[in-house]
Scaffold this motif. Structure first.
Motif, mmCIF file in Angstrom:
data_model
loop_
_atom_site.group_PDB
_atom_site.id
_atom_site.type_symbol
_atom_site.label_atom_id
_atom_site.label_comp_id
_atom_site.label_asym_id
_atom_site.label_seq_id
_atom_site.Cartn_x
_atom_site.Cartn_y
_atom_site.Cartn_z
ATOM 1 N N GLY A 25 0.777 -1.236 0.000
ATOM 2 C CA GLY A 25 0.000 0.000 0.000
ATOM 3 C C GLY A 25 0.803 1.277 0.000
ATOM 4 O O GLY A 25 0.216 2.375 0.058
ATOM 5 N N ARG A 26 2.125 1.223 -0.062
ATOM 6 C CA ARG A 26 2.907 2.452 -0.156
ATOM 7 C C ARG A 26 2.665 3.088 -1.524
ATOM 8 O O ARG A 26 2.642 2.410 -2.553
ATOM 9 N N GLY A 27 2.496 4.396 -1.552
ATOM 10 C CA GLY A 27 2.263 5.106 -2.805
ATOM 11 C C GLY A 27 3.540 5.258 -3.604
ATOM 12 O O GLY A 27 4.611 4.785 -3.207
ATOM 13 N N PRO A 28 3.455 5.938 -4.763
ATOM 14 C CA PRO A 28 4.639 6.098 -5.624
ATOM 15 C C PRO A 28 5.817 6.750 -4.908
ATOM 16 O O PRO A 28 6.955 6.303 -5.056
ATOM 17 N N THR A 29 5.546 7.803 -4.127
ATOM 18 C CA THR A 29 6.635 8.464 -3.409
ATOM 19 C C THR A 29 7.244 7.529 -2.373
ATOM 20 O O THR A 29 8.467 7.434 -2.238
ATOM 21 N N GLY A 30 6.393 6.842 -1.641
ATOM 22 C CA GLY A 30 6.883 5.898 -0.631
ATOM 23 C C GLY A 30 7.705 4.783 -1.247
ATOM 24 O O GLY A 30 8.751 4.401 -0.716
ATOM 25 N N CYS A 31 7.241 4.258 -2.381
ATOM 26 C CA CYS A 31 7.982 3.188 -3.069
ATOM 27 C C CYS A 31 9.335 3.701 -3.557
ATOM 28 O O CYS A 31 10.348 2.989 -3.482
ATOM 29 N N ALA A 32 9.357 4.945 -4.057
ATOM 30 C CA ALA A 32 10.611 5.524 -4.533
ATOM 31 C C ALA A 32 11.598 5.703 -3.382
ATOM 32 O O ALA A 32 12.803 5.456 -3.534
#
Length: 269
Positions: A25-32
């Protein structure tokens, strides 16, 4: 420099952590942020490994090592390791203090392995700590900072131990010649081959029965496949025409366990 960074494990672990962040569930920023933190940490580990072992690698005439072959300079590798580690700290903490602490503990465990733990009977411990805390780095960066369930940490630790045994298996003879006497080297090639599938199969079992949502059909199929791979690893010879099959089956077990961990990503929170 790229070769000295141990790019294969660096890319593999980074991809695993990023995919786990996405499925949980991490968003794009979190995944980056997860990808950047894990990649810099892995690069620091890879470069430090080659720098720390440069004398031993030279004595063993490891021409596959860039520092031995003269393709990289020791100072450049040491500086790169320091910069990567320095960048890893703020990138890890960008996911939050708790998540950052979890990931920096993973990196510290890997550095401890490089600095000497790999030559002791506890060589498996840094892998267990690092892989066990990887789900924590992902979930502690989510809203509410939830700690991952026990089954995820347990499966990660088992996967780490299995990864250590599998990674070392092909190089045990060369490691012994170089004076590296971690747990697999002390056990020897034959016993390590028998042991390697055990934590990987255990990790798959935990990932099958740990999460609350289960599918009887898929669980039975998964355990059947992993059980068959484990038996194959134990029964086939590790020398001769089929000598690489036990190593390949342990890799297949590791891939299965990793796949299960990614599928269970949503159940981490």
């Amino acid at each position: 420099m790229a070769r000295a960074s141990h790019p294969e494990p660096a890319v593999t672990v980074t991809a695993l952590a990023t995919a786990l962040a996405a499925t949980s569930g991490r968003g794009p920023t979190g995944c980056a942020l997860v990808a950047a933190a894990v990649l810099t940490g892995q690069l620091s580990v890879g470069w430090s490994n080659d720098w720390i072992d440069r004398a031993r690698d030279a004595a063993a005439d490891r021409r596959d090592k860039p520092l031995v072959a003269g393709a990289s300079r020791p100072r450049a590798v040491a500086v790169a390791a320091g910069w990567a580690l320095g960048l890893c700290v703020p990138l890890s903490l960008a996911s939050g203090p708790a998540a950052g602490a979890a990931h920096l503990t993973c990196v510290a465990a890997a550095w401890a392995y490089n600095l000497g733990v790999k030559r002791t009977v506890l060589s498996w411990l840094p892998y267990a700590v690092a892989f066990g805390l990887l789900p924590a780095f992902v979930t502690l960066g989510l809203p509410g900072r939830p700690w991952p369930p026990v089954w995820a940490v347990t499966a990660g630790a088992l996967l780490g131990v299995g990864a250590h045994l599998t990674n070392v298996l092909p190089d045990i003879d060369a490691d012994l010649a170089a004076g590296v006497r971690g747990l697999p080297q002390r056990l020897g090639r034959c016993r390590t081959r028998y042991l390697a599938p055990v934590p990987l199969f255990a990790a798959s079992t935990v990932l099958v029965f740990g999460p609350p949502e289960r599918s009887a059909i898929s669980n039975t199929a998964t355990l059947t496949v992993t059980g068959a791979l484990a038996v194959t690893t134990a029964l086939l010879p590790d020398k001769g025409p089929r000598g690489r099959i036990p190593f390949l089956t342990t890799l297949a077990l590791a891939v299965t366990a990793v796949s299960l961990l990614l599928v269970r990503g949503r159940a981490l929170v």
